[in-house]
Design a protein around this motif. Structure first.
Motif, mmCIF file in Angstrom:
data_model
loop_
_atom_site.group_PDB
_atom_site.id
_atom_site.type_symbol
_atom_site.label_atom_id
_atom_site.label_comp_id
_atom_site.label_asym_id
_atom_site.label_seq_id
_atom_site.Cartn_x
_atom_site.Cartn_y
_atom_site.Cartn_z
ATOM 1 N N ALA A 60 1.234 -1.241 -0.363
ATOM 2 C CA ALA A 60 -0.065 -0.184 0.257
ATOM 3 C C ALA A 60 1.447 1.339 -0.043
ATOM 4 O O ALA A 60 0.610 2.567 -0.597
ATOM 5 N N ALA A 61 2.248 0.949 0.836
ATOM 6 C CA ALA A 61 2.652 1.961 1.081
ATOM 7 C C ALA A 61 3.476 2.489 -0.821
ATOM 8 O O ALA A 61 3.665 3.433 -1.032
ATOM 9 N N LEU A 62 3.838 1.283 -0.655
ATOM 10 C CA LEU A 62 4.207 1.466 -2.532
ATOM 11 C C LEU A 62 3.745 2.149 -3.717
ATOM 12 O O LEU A 62 3.846 3.568 -4.510
ATOM 13 N N ALA A 63 2.410 1.553 -2.995
ATOM 14 C CA ALA A 63 1.425 2.288 -4.215
ATOM 15 C C ALA A 63 1.097 3.759 -4.038
ATOM 16 O O ALA A 63 0.846 4.235 -4.632
ATOM 17 N N ARG A 64 0.701 3.986 -3.151
ATOM 18 C CA ARG A 64 0.921 5.708 -2.275
ATOM 19 C C ARG A 64 2.065 6.711 -3.166
ATOM 20 O O ARG A 64 1.501 7.446 -4.039
ATOM 21 N N PRO A 70 -5.080 -3.075 -9.656
ATOM 22 C CA PRO A 70 -4.590 -3.448 -10.932
ATOM 23 C C PRO A 70 -4.826 -2.188 -11.486
ATOM 24 O O PRO A 70 -4.359 -1.662 -12.794
ATOM 25 N N ASP A 71 -5.310 -1.174 -11.334
ATOM 26 C CA ASP A 71 -5.473 -0.265 -11.726
ATOM 27 C C ASP A 71 -3.923 0.758 -12.241
ATOM 28 O O ASP A 71 -4.607 1.513 -13.258
ATOM 29 N N PRO A 75 -7.967 -10.597 -9.238
ATOM 30 C CA PRO A 75 -8.257 -9.111 -10.257
ATOM 31 C C PRO A 75 -8.708 -9.459 -11.173
ATOM 32 O O PRO A 75 -8.218 -10.559 -11.856
ATOM 33 N N ASP A 76 -8.504 -8.439 -11.899
ATOM 34 C CA ASP A 76 -8.733 -7.964 -12.838
ATOM 35 C C ASP A 76 -7.885 -7.368 -13.684
ATOM 36 O O ASP A 76 -7.772 -6.411 -13.707
ATOM 37 N N LEU A 77 -7.453 -8.245 -14.240
ATOM 38 C CA LEU A 77 -5.722 -7.861 -14.947
ATOM 39 C C LEU A 77 -5.690 -7.592 -16.473
ATOM 40 O O LEU A 77 -5.094 -7.658 -17.412
ATOM 41 N N THR A 97 -4.908 -15.968 -15.075
ATOM 42 C CA THR A 97 -6.783 -16.549 -15.126
ATOM 43 C C THR A 97 -7.084 -14.400 -14.478
ATOM 44 O O THR A 97 -8.753 -14.964 -14.658
ATOM 45 N N ALA A 98 -6.234 -14.263 -14.466
ATOM 46 C CA ALA A 98 -6.684 -12.510 -13.826
ATOM 47 C C ALA A 98 -6.801 -11.725 -15.272
ATOM 48 O O ALA A 98 -7.474 -10.853 -15.751
ATOM 49 N N GLY A 99 -6.822 -11.813 -16.544
ATOM 50 C CA GLY A 99 -6.471 -12.263 -18.322
ATOM 51 C C GLY A 99 -5.539 -11.127 -18.146
ATOM 52 O O GLY A 99 -5.704 -10.469 -19.421
#
Ligand code: MLT
Length: 214
Positions: free
Chosen positions: A86-90, A126-127, A147-149, A179-181
């Motif tokens: 989460a920290a890296l995403a931020r 994934p966004d 997730p939707d990848l 599997t997630a696309g």
């Protein structure tokens, strides 16, 4: 030489891309014991003219930086993995604003522990990361629901004699992504865990095709 800065939650380096270029930015994620400068020498070979954003993992294991804690080789501290992911995403979001990087032009380039945190970000957000080159990746965690990848592209660069990452481990991660696309290409190399010229060449060619399709 680029100086490191300590803001946005991570010590990091940012190198702007070539003027008038395609706006691609490499998010470099080092392996255990590396830092924000470790992968920068590769950037020019794998993606000429691209900008570079390179954070240092915030965890220290016997003095060696990592992106999340582990309990043993290949056994990850899942609570810390969640926090650090989460920290890296931020950080990615804040750095995109600060350095005017278009999120859809970011490609994660991760080696070993850096590859593992990259796939953790991709599986939870994934966004945020739509493309990645992952050298010697492992399964960071198994998502409870897929997730939707769709639209995500990834190159996994794996080695048949890697003493740390088994072929079946690579296969499990490929399956989770597919599997997630996600559109996954796997490049198999005969050597071990260390990065080689072969990895760099395969990455350069894959990234060049990805850039041409942007
Ligand atoms: C490493 O040494 O970095 C591991 O093999 C990968 C990890 O712990 O994430």
């Amino acid at each position: 030489m680029t100086r490191s800065t300590n803001d946005l939650g991570f010590i990091h380096q940012f190198v702007p891309g070539a003027e008038g270029g395609d706006g691609v930015c490499l998010l470099l994620l080092h392996g255990t014991g590396g830092d924000e400068s470790s992968l920068i020498p590769l950037a020019g070979s794998i993606a000429p003219g691209a900008a570079v954003l390179s954070p240092r993992g915030r965890i220290l294991e016997n003095g060696m930086p990592r992106f999340f804690r582990r309990l043993a080789e290949g056994v990850f501290d899942q609570d810390d993995l969640r926090l650090q992911t989460a920290a890296l995403a931020r950080f990615i979001e804040a750095a995109s604003r600060k350095y005017a990087i278009k999120p859809e032009r970011i490609i994660a380039i991760g080696y070993s522990n850096g590859a593992n945190v990259a796939s953790s970000v991709m599986l939870t957000r994934p966004d945020l990361l739509r493309a990645a080159v992952l050298f010697r990746p492992m399964v960071p965690f198994v998502p409870q629901s897929s997730p939707d990848l769709n639209g995500v592209k990834a190159l996994f660069s794996a080695a048949r004699r890697d003493p740390i990452v088994s072929q079946s481990e690579t296969g499990r991660l490929v399956e989770i992504f597919q599997t997630a696309g996600a559109d996954v290409t796997v490049h198999w190399y005969r050597g071990g865990h260390e990065l080689t010229e072969d990895d760099i060449e395969a990455a350069a060619s894959w990234i060049s095709d990805w850039r041409a399709a942007l």
